[in-house]
Design an enzyme around this catalytic site. Structure first.
Site, PDB file in Angstrom:
ATOM      1  CD  GLN A  84      -2.594  -1.231   2.521  1.00  0.00           C
ATOM      2  OE1 GLN A  84      -2.542  -0.555   3.540  1.00  0.00           O
ATOM      3  NE2 GLN A  84      -3.435  -2.318   2.650  1.00  0.00           N
ATOM      4  CG  HIS A 148      -2.727  -0.970   7.942  1.00  0.00           C
ATOM      5  ND1 HIS A 148      -3.186  -1.429   9.088  1.00  0.00           N
ATOM      6  CD2 HIS A 148      -3.346  -1.197   6.761  1.00  0.00           C
ATOM      7  CE1 HIS A 148      -4.016  -2.446   8.663  1.00  0.00           C
ATOM      8  NE2 HIS A 148      -4.239  -2.542   7.303  1.00  0.00           N
ATOM      9  CD  GLU A 240     -13.874   3.284  14.604  1.00  0.00           C
ATOM     10  OE1 GLU A 240     -14.004   2.379  15.652  1.00  0.00           O
ATOM     11  OE2 GLU A 240     -13.180   4.322  14.901  1.00  0.00           O
ATOM     12  CE1 TYR A 250     -11.883  10.250  17.863  1.00  0.00           C
ATOM     13  CE2 TYR A 250      -9.723  10.942  18.098  1.00  0.00           C
ATOM     14  CZ  TYR A 250     -11.086  11.314  18.075  1.00  0.00           C
ATOM     15  OH  TYR A 250     -11.398  12.669  18.251  1.00  0.00           O
TER      16      TYR A 250
END
Length: 366
Positions: A84, A148, A240, A250
């Site tokens: 990624q 990520h 989310e 979070y």
């Protein structure tokens, strides 16, 4: 006569092939292809003169003139092109007319792998190059693998910059303030740490961190009041939308509305004291990417609504906003919305989006 008929048929079928529409709660809207042949496009930035920039994950930055021409921009930093990772977000500075500056985020090669980084550079449109490239932020090294990275950059009303950083597949580090993994970081236009950051002076905490406990935030935007919102990938379920607060936690990977891909429970459940709840979540996951909060200029019925690209289900999700409450309103889906990576609002209020599968940039309008 026969030649005339053939010409009319060619014209008709040619027009029908390009005049696409997308169904919506406002009726059928036009979808226009602005750019074709893109290879893993990641982000688009619309410039004040009508030109626009598009990043390709493998490290290419393109300048389009809006008339069908494009040039590859030189001077892009070397990227970690794996998984990624690669060249990610691009944003034109609010004072671009005066400074010609753009911000880029990317996966930067490091001694032990790669990490999310932010640079600012001056765009020379005539020479098709980036000049005076300066590193403003680089996440702390020590992360291997290719997942990520985040990563969006948003310019705050005061000119400072927010950058979303994924936890790099190392879940516990999202709760470790001595690492940048799984955080939203906040730096000044010169790359310094603003005095108002919540962890300045805290023992062991990195001063760039603004919020933490995030998994992989790939969408970020300001609303009309200047409030920052981010969209992040959950695991199996639990994507989310979060209203970002200074110093807030979070929850990842302690709490989540999703499950591990193995089906096992994540952490301690979906709530814990001292950890923020999402403003909205998806289950099953849609694999959200770019986030745009709409002004209402072309579509006043959608003023203040959130538009989120889906990489998994090939649509743009529209979330209706009432105060601080978000609710799923509709899915804008057509053959063009294959793996939507970015969503932006153009100056005229049209909605632009990048499709990975369709290898193009598209415009939704009345």
């Amino acid at each position: 006569m026969q030649k005339l008929l053939i010409a009319v048929m060619i014209c008709f079928f040619g027009m029908s092939a390009t005049a696409q529409t997308i169904n919506s709660s406002l009726g059928a809207l036009k979808v226009t292809n602005l750019a074709k042949g893109l290879d893993e496009p990641w982000a688009v930035a619309i410039l004040p003169d009508g030109r626009y920039l598009v990043t390709e994950r493998k490290g290419r930055l393109w300048l389009f003139d809006g008339q069908g021409g494009r040039q590859r921009i030189s001077g892009v930093p070397k990227v970690f092109d794996s998984g990624q990772g690669g060249l990610l977000d691009v944003v034109a500075a609010r004072d671009f007319v005066q400074t010609s500056e753009v911000f880029l985020t990317f996966a930067k090669p490091q001694s032990a792998g790669a990490g999310t980084a932010l640079v600012v550079a001056k765009l020379d449109q005539e020479q098709a190059r980036l000049d005076n490239v300066r590193l403003l932020f680089e996440m702390k090294a020590g992360n291997a693998g290719g997942v990520h990275f985040g990563s969006r950059v948003v310019e705050a009303p005061d000119g400072s910059l927010f950058v979303t950083v994924g936890e790099r597949g190392n879940r516990p580090l999202a709760q470790d303030l001595s690492m940048h993994n799984g955080s939203v970081v906040h730096v000044s236009r010169s790359g310094q740490v603003p005095d108002g950051n919540p962890f300045v002076g805290s023992n062991g905490a990195l001063p760039e961190i603004w919020s933490y406990g995030h998994r992989n935030p790939q969408g970020a935007a300001l609303d009309a009041s200047g409030q920052l919102w981010v969209v992040e990938h959950g695991a199996k379920g639990g994507d989310e939308v979060n209203r970002i607060k200074r110093g807030a936690n979070y929850g990842w990977p302690v709490i989540s509305y999703g499950a591990h891909y193995s089906g096992q429970k994540i952490g301690e459940g979906n709530a814990k004291q001292g950890m923020e709840q999402p403003a909205f979540y998806w289950d099953p996951s849609i694999a959200p990417s770019g986030l745009m909060i709409y002004s209402g200029k072309m579509f006043p019925e959608w003023k203040g609504d959130f538009f989120v690209g889906s990489l998994k289900f090939d649509h743009i999700a529209r979330l209706d906003r009432k105060g601080e409450t978000l609710s799923g309103a509709e899915q804008l889906s057509s053959r063009e919305t294959g793996r939507v990576r970015d969503v932006r609002e153009a100056p005229d209020g049209a909605i632009w989006f990048l499709s990975v599968d369709r290898r193009g940039l598209f415009r939704i309008s009345r």
